[in-house]
Design a protein around this motif. Structure first.
Motif, PDB file in Angstrom:
ATOM      1  N   THR A  76      22.301  -6.605 -28.099  1.00 12.51           N
ATOM      2  CA  THR A  76      21.609  -7.396 -28.319  1.00 12.51           C
ATOM      3  C   THR A  76      21.991  -8.878 -27.896  1.00 12.51           C
ATOM      4  OG1 THR A  76      20.262  -6.168 -29.622  1.00 12.51           O
ATOM      5  CG2 THR A  76      19.580  -8.443 -29.587  1.00 12.51           C
ATOM      6  N   ARG A  77      21.513  -9.760 -27.305  1.00  9.58           N
ATOM      7  CA  ARG A  77      21.834 -11.184 -27.340  1.00  9.58           C
ATOM      8  C   ARG A  77      21.981 -11.767 -28.667  1.00  9.58           C
ATOM      9  NH1 ARG A  77      21.325 -15.231 -23.266  1.00  9.58           N
ATOM     10  NH2 ARG A  77      20.043 -13.749 -22.107  1.00  9.58           N
ATOM     11  N   GLY A 131      22.717  -2.881 -30.844  1.00 11.42           N
ATOM     12  CA  GLY A 131      21.608  -2.590 -29.802  1.00 11.42           C
ATOM     13  C   GLY A 131      21.575  -1.137 -29.546  1.00 11.42           C
ATOM     14  N   ALA A 189      16.256  -3.630 -29.375  1.00 10.00           N
ATOM     15  CA  ALA A 189      17.049  -4.649 -29.866  1.00 10.00           C
ATOM     16  C   ALA A 189      17.087  -5.050 -31.427  1.00 10.00           C
ATOM     17  CB  ALA A 189      16.644  -6.144 -29.296  1.00 10.00           C
ATOM     18  N   GLN A 192      12.572  -5.415 -32.337  1.00 13.00           N
ATOM     19  CA  GLN A 192      12.067  -5.789 -30.931  1.00 13.00           C
ATOM     20  C   GLN A 192      12.455  -4.736 -30.260  1.00 13.00           C
ATOM     21  OE1 GLN A 192      10.155  -8.329 -30.493  1.00 13.00           O
ATOM     22  NE2 GLN A 192      10.763  -9.025 -33.004  1.00 13.00           N
ATOM     23  N   ALA A 210      11.346 -13.810 -28.590  1.00 12.99           N
ATOM     24  CA  ALA A 210      12.218 -14.484 -27.823  1.00 12.99           C
ATOM     25  C   ALA A 210      12.142 -15.951 -27.438  1.00 12.99           C
ATOM     26  CB  ALA A 210      12.271 -13.803 -26.357  1.00 12.99           C
ATOM     27  N   LYS A 249      13.537 -18.093 -30.645  1.00 15.24           N
ATOM     28  CA  LYS A 249      14.929 -17.932 -30.495  1.00 15.24           C
ATOM     29  C   LYS A 249      15.604 -18.853 -29.324  1.00 15.24           C
ATOM     30  CE  LYS A 249      17.619 -15.149 -32.413  1.00 15.24           C
ATOM     31  NZ  LYS A 249      18.144 -15.391 -33.865  1.00 15.24           N
ATOM     32  N   TRP A 280      15.516 -18.105 -26.145  1.00 16.46           N
ATOM     33  CA  TRP A 280      15.788 -17.216 -25.141  1.00 16.46           C
ATOM     34  C   TRP A 280      14.953 -17.192 -23.843  1.00 16.46           C
ATOM     35  CZ3 TRP A 280      17.069 -12.220 -28.709  1.00 16.46           C
ATOM     36  CH2 TRP A 280      18.105 -12.450 -29.493  1.00 16.46           C
ATOM     37  N   PHE A 316      12.927  -7.904 -20.159  1.00 19.55           N
ATOM     38  CA  PHE A 316      13.549  -7.597 -21.427  1.00 19.55           C
ATOM     39  C   PHE A 316      14.911  -7.443 -21.290  1.00 19.55           C
ATOM     40  CE2 PHE A 316      15.511  -4.481 -24.378  1.00 19.55           C
ATOM     41  CZ  PHE A 316      14.664  -5.145 -25.567  1.00 19.55           C
ATOM     42  N   TYR A 327      16.947 -10.242 -23.604  1.00 21.64           N
ATOM     43  CA  TYR A 327      17.362  -9.644 -24.942  1.00 21.64           C
ATOM     44  C   TYR A 327      18.781  -9.043 -24.763  1.00 21.64           C
ATOM     45  CZ  TYR A 327      13.149  -9.795 -27.668  1.00 21.64           C
ATOM     46  OH  TYR A 327      12.109 -10.495 -28.349  1.00 21.64           O
TER      47      TYR A 327
END
Length: 479
Positions: free
Chosen positions: A128-129, A182, A199, A203, A244, A247, A249, A260, A264
């Motif tokens: 995950t990011r 993730g 994630a 999520q 997202a 965040k 993103w 996605f 993510y």
């Protein structure tokens, strides 16, 4: 501390997915599975197929287990590794599965399996990011669910693949993924297959595999821009886009569709050639006509021979540990091809073709869902070598073959090719007999399938031991 030691082991295995170009030849690149789902209109016989390699490393011996259907009292709970208390349903379903020999040794348990409704599950890690490496695994996120527990709970509770996705999504949102940066899962039944990508922070998104397609995953998210309102083919967490946006993103006003994988996924992992090489190679191998279980077994054994990216050790001829991330790997603990067929009772229609060790040097043996117990060699083995364990026989085969590849690989592969050809030839007749027995007495059919699968398992173990003697003889000639 016990937990620190265990999660340190997992961290060693996982860390190099982001830094894999540096650590290709270390044990650190071990946990990097490859999974394929083939839709029912893409297979030769109308079954749904799932292929998976479980790459844990660190001598995480696999046992095969048969777990019966169980009833649970009101208020009974499943306690997760990280302390989540998850209410048990009145009944959990029967299944057969591969399992890490001891959860106290490695933070995980069930790795592959199929249940009494022919629902099968397999797991791949992703990233995950924004999850830092130093907090990706340790300490476990309190009250969460770890990777193998998602597999376990779906095997126990799901009657269809879609229901399995719903169960997994609910677990993700309510309890969250613990101690992985993730992850993702293949979930399939005789009618359809799904990918669910999970994630951090509750999520997730899931995408249905088209019936006429074969779709694979390495170790990065692949669900791109899709119609989030397409309820037949897409499911997702309730605040997927909003989270997202919060965040930073994703900007809905950017004009870019929501993806996605792009939003993510950790960019360095998404771009990593360690993952993308497999995507390109296996995607290409899955194009064209119908796909059989035998073809999937070939792909799971693939080291890219016959292609420009193939590479072999100049001294031994081995394609392992060359810096090229192949599908077949020395770190593989178990490989599986799940055969899911809805036109017959689940005990007969669901078959787990399990192959211990790297698929390249092992053999796929069919274990029917109707199997009620497993022969002794497939239930033994720890992280210490033992000569009564099928896991260790195939592990030793892989390592000796790697060291003396040119001298022994032809004998190894020809032995198992012949063994599997015999299994394929017997399958139709065995199943016809089992079906006739099932009509009269389902228990007698299960006993027959238990005998048959275990007879093949025992024979494969004996042949492996005999083959090991031949391989060692060739190896010693070089000393």
């Amino acid at each position: 501390m016990r937990v620190s030691r265990k999660w340190a082991l997992r961290k060693i295995c996982l860390a190099t997915l982001v830094f894999s170009l540096v650590f290709f030849t270390t044990v650190g690149s071990a946990l990097a599975c490859t999974t394929i789902i083939v839709g029912k209109n893409k297979t030769e016989d109308g079954s749904v197929l799932v292929a998976h390699s479980e790459e844990l490393g660190l001598n995480s011996a696999q046992h095969l287990v048969a777990v019966p259907r169980k009833e649970h009292a009101p208020g009974e709970v499943y306690v997760s590794y990280a302390g989540a208390r998850i209410p048990q349903p009145p009944v959990t379903y029967a299944y057969i599965a591969s399992r890490i020999f001891e959860k106290d040794y490695y933070p995980g348990e069930y790795t592959t399996g199929v249940n009494e409704f022919q629902v099968t599950v397999a797991n791949n890690m992703s990233w995950t990011r924004g999850v830092p490496e130093e907090t990706a695994w340790e300490p476990p996120i309190a009250g969460g669910v770890i990777w193998s527990e998602f597999t376990h709970l779906v095997l126990e509770r799901a009657r269809t693949a879609r229901e399995g996705v719903e169960i997994m999504g609910e677990l993700c949102e309510k309890y969250h993924l613990s101690s992985d940066p993730g992850t993702m899962f293949a979930i399939a039944d005789p009618n359809e297959g799904w990918w669910i990508e999970i994630a951090r922070d509750g999520q997730w998104i899931a995408q249905r595999v088209p019936n006429d397609a074969a779709v694979m995953r390495a170790n990065s998210y692949r669900v791109g821009a899709v119609d989030l309102n397409d309820k037949r083919n897409i499911m997702h967490s309730s605040n997927l886009v909003e989270y997202a946006v919060a965040k930073g993103w994703y900007n809905p006003e950017s004009g870019k569709p929501f993806s996605f994988a792009e939003v993510y996924g950790e960019p360095s992992n998404q771009e990593d050639e360690y993952n993308n090489l497999r995507h390109r190679m296996v995607d290409e191998a899955l194009t064209g006509g119908k796909i059989s279980k035998a073809r999937l077994m070939e792909i799971m054994r693939w080291t890219y021979e016959g292609t420009p990216v193939y590479k072999a050790n100049e001294e031994t001829g081995s394609p392992f540990r060359t810096g090229v991330r192949t599908v077949s790997r020395m770190n593989t603990e178990i490989s599986a091809v799940a055969e899911l067929r809805g036109g017959m009772p689940a005990d007969i229609g669901a078959v787990m073709w399990w192959n211990l060790g790297t698929a390249r040097t092992g053999v796929y043996v069919p274990w029917y869902l109707g199997t009620r117990e497993f022969c002794t060699p497939f239930t033994r083995g720890t992280n210490h070598y033992s000569d009564d364990s099928a896991y260790w026989a195939y592990a030793e085969m892989a390592r000796l073959t790697d060291a003396h590849y040119n001298e022994v690989i032809d004998k190894v592969t020809s032995t198992w090719k012949s063994f599997e050809a015999n299994e394929f030839a017997l399958q139709k007749g065995v199943e016809a007999q089992a079906l006739e027995m099932y009509k009269r007495d389902p228990d007698s059919a299960r006993q027959f399938l238990t005998w048959y699968s275990n007879a093949l398992g025992e024979r494969s173990y004996r042949v492996a031991r005999e083959l090991l003697a031949d391989v060692k003889t060739e190896a010693y000639k070089e000393e």
